[in-house]
Design an enzyme around this catalytic site. Sequence first.
Site, short mmCIF file in Angstrom:
data_model
loop_
_atom_site.label_atom_id
_atom_site.label_comp_id
_atom_site.label_asym_id
_atom_site.label_seq_id
_atom_site.Cartn_x
_atom_site.Cartn_y
_atom_site.Cartn_z
N LYS A 172 0.84 -1.20 0.00
CA LYS A 172 0.00 0.00 0.00
C LYS A 172 0.88 1.25 0.00
O LYS A 172 1.59 1.50 0.97
CB LYS A 172 -0.88 0.03 1.24
CG LYS A 172 -1.86 1.20 1.20
CD LYS A 172 -2.48 1.47 2.56
CE LYS A 172 -2.10 2.80 3.13
NZ LYS A 172 -2.27 3.96 2.27
N GLU A 247 10.26 1.71 10.18
CA GLU A 247 11.13 2.87 9.93
C GLU A 247 10.28 4.10 10.20
O GLU A 247 9.35 4.39 9.44
CB GLU A 247 11.62 2.88 8.48
CG GLU A 247 12.49 1.71 8.10
CD GLU A 247 13.78 1.66 8.87
OE1 GLU A 247 14.24 2.71 9.35
OE2 GLU A 247 14.33 0.55 9.03
N CYS A 281 12.93 12.04 5.94
CA CYS A 281 13.11 11.61 7.33
C CYS A 281 14.56 11.84 7.79
O CYS A 281 14.83 11.87 8.98
CB CYS A 281 12.73 10.15 7.48
SG CYS A 281 13.60 9.08 6.33
N GLU A 383 8.65 16.11 15.80
CA GLU A 383 8.94 16.09 14.37
C GLU A 383 8.02 17.06 13.62
O GLU A 383 6.80 16.98 13.76
CB GLU A 383 8.76 14.68 13.82
CG GLU A 383 9.20 14.57 12.38
CD GLU A 383 8.96 13.18 11.78
OE1 GLU A 383 7.91 12.60 12.03
OE2 GLU A 383 9.85 12.72 11.05
#
Length: 479
Positions: A172, A247, A281, A383
């Site tokens: 996906k 991750e 990231c 973040e």
Amino acid sequence: MDIQNFINGQYVDPAGGTWLDNYDPSRGKVYGRIPDSDERDVQKAVDAAKAAFPIWSSMSAQQRSEILIKVSKGIEARLPELAAAESRDNGKPLKLATRVDIPRARDNFAFFATAILHDSSDTHDMGESGFNYTLRRPIGVAGCISPWNLPLYLFTWKIAPALASGNTVVAKPSEVTPVTAALLGEICNEAGMPAGVLNIIHGLGGKVGAAITEHPEIPMLSFTGGTVTGQTIARTAAPMFKKLSLELGGKNPNIIFADCDFDEMLKTTVQSSFANQGQICLCGSRIFIERPIYEKFKEAFVERVSQLTVGAPTDDNTKIGALVSMPHLEKVESYIKLAEEEGGTILTGGERVQLEGEFSEGYYLRPTVIEGLEYTCRTNQEEIFGPVVTLTPFDTEEEVLNMANSTSYGLAATIWTSDLKKAHRVGSKVESGIVWVNCWLVRDLRTPFGGMKNSGVGREGGFEALHFFTETRNICIKL
Ligand code: NDP
């Protein structure tokens, strides 16, 4: 432009017949529809992947390798088309998609297609009493779920090792950036990949992603995305004893010592802060500068950043394209507001950019540099995942390590110094799965890739990825 699910080698509509809008972030307009799939579509994909598993897993490594090399070449052959699609879907500069994203997707397939030809397993000799040998075999149907920031690049980073090691896949892509993943199905068919080996289901994370995560016949999951989503997935997968590779997010420190090569550092730090609109990231979002060069760095950095051209992704001069979506733009802006509330000073950026003509409703934000914040404040701990960085001075190694390691994340770090001993010392103490010294984003696909702490569980890359997608069996022979 409607895209469809790719199941058993064919493009099909979603079982429920419902669709989601797909936005072009550079224009702020809907430009297509994607399937709003559900568990019925996932079930069809699992059925196809299960049926294909005996064929694919029993092929020799050489046979699988040849097909995957053809996929790699198929990506290369369609590079301009894929790059244009990626840029339109994500808002990233076309130049970046052409030079980085699509070549890397091509390389992911080529790398794992050839890596399986060089893999070997262990034997452990017990002398006269016997020996052990270790088999590594594919497991079955792998679930691969990827985010929107590097769409085809990260999608293939999972799919290629899963397929190379003999598994079949139900994947996906992010619902926000589905188009290049959809095109990959065509490329796999053209490469002669048997039907059902790769299945791609589009739709919402809470529906399709959850259905993949919960599915009892998907025993391994490779996920890249946010830490909170990773927690949700782990809550479901752990009691089912699924193999899990996560991750997740990051809040990466960029540590600059006064003895670094200033010009090289400055050039790279602009990139490591704002490449892909800061939506990588691995971007360094907390920049720590040794006090003797703080003012010099600040002045030079702010000048360079304020000159970065924010523009349409198709324009060759554009350095900063559009953010991926309006909700994401609003999230990033909320952090800039928070930074001001927390006492920060905006040195440059902080506001939207309105382009002319057809791009006037796109999601553009000026790259933003902030100083004057405590390292413990929310802006420096959470973040943001956008074109926003903070500057913080430091005096000692101990102090900067304390600040760098203060977040719950531990994905990547960058260290700038000409002192080799210092580089080794700080590199071994910074809590990051990936440390770059005097460089950034230099990638060797053989190396372990992943994060510590809340940045993830497990490692991708090289043989680590191939081993994740296999089950290890030790056979002991008594002589
Ligand atoms: P999300 O976690 O929101 O989404 C990632 C993927 O998971 C998407 O395909 C999403 O679908 C899907 N998903 C969402 N909810 C669920 C669920 N309940 N069950 C299963 N799947 C679900 O991340 P973003 O797409 O916003 O990506 C940004 C994040 O990814 C950042 O935190 C960034 O740091 C991280 N990232 C980490 C990297 C690494 O290597 N460590 C590399 C790149 C990004 P949908 O799109 O439909 O919501």
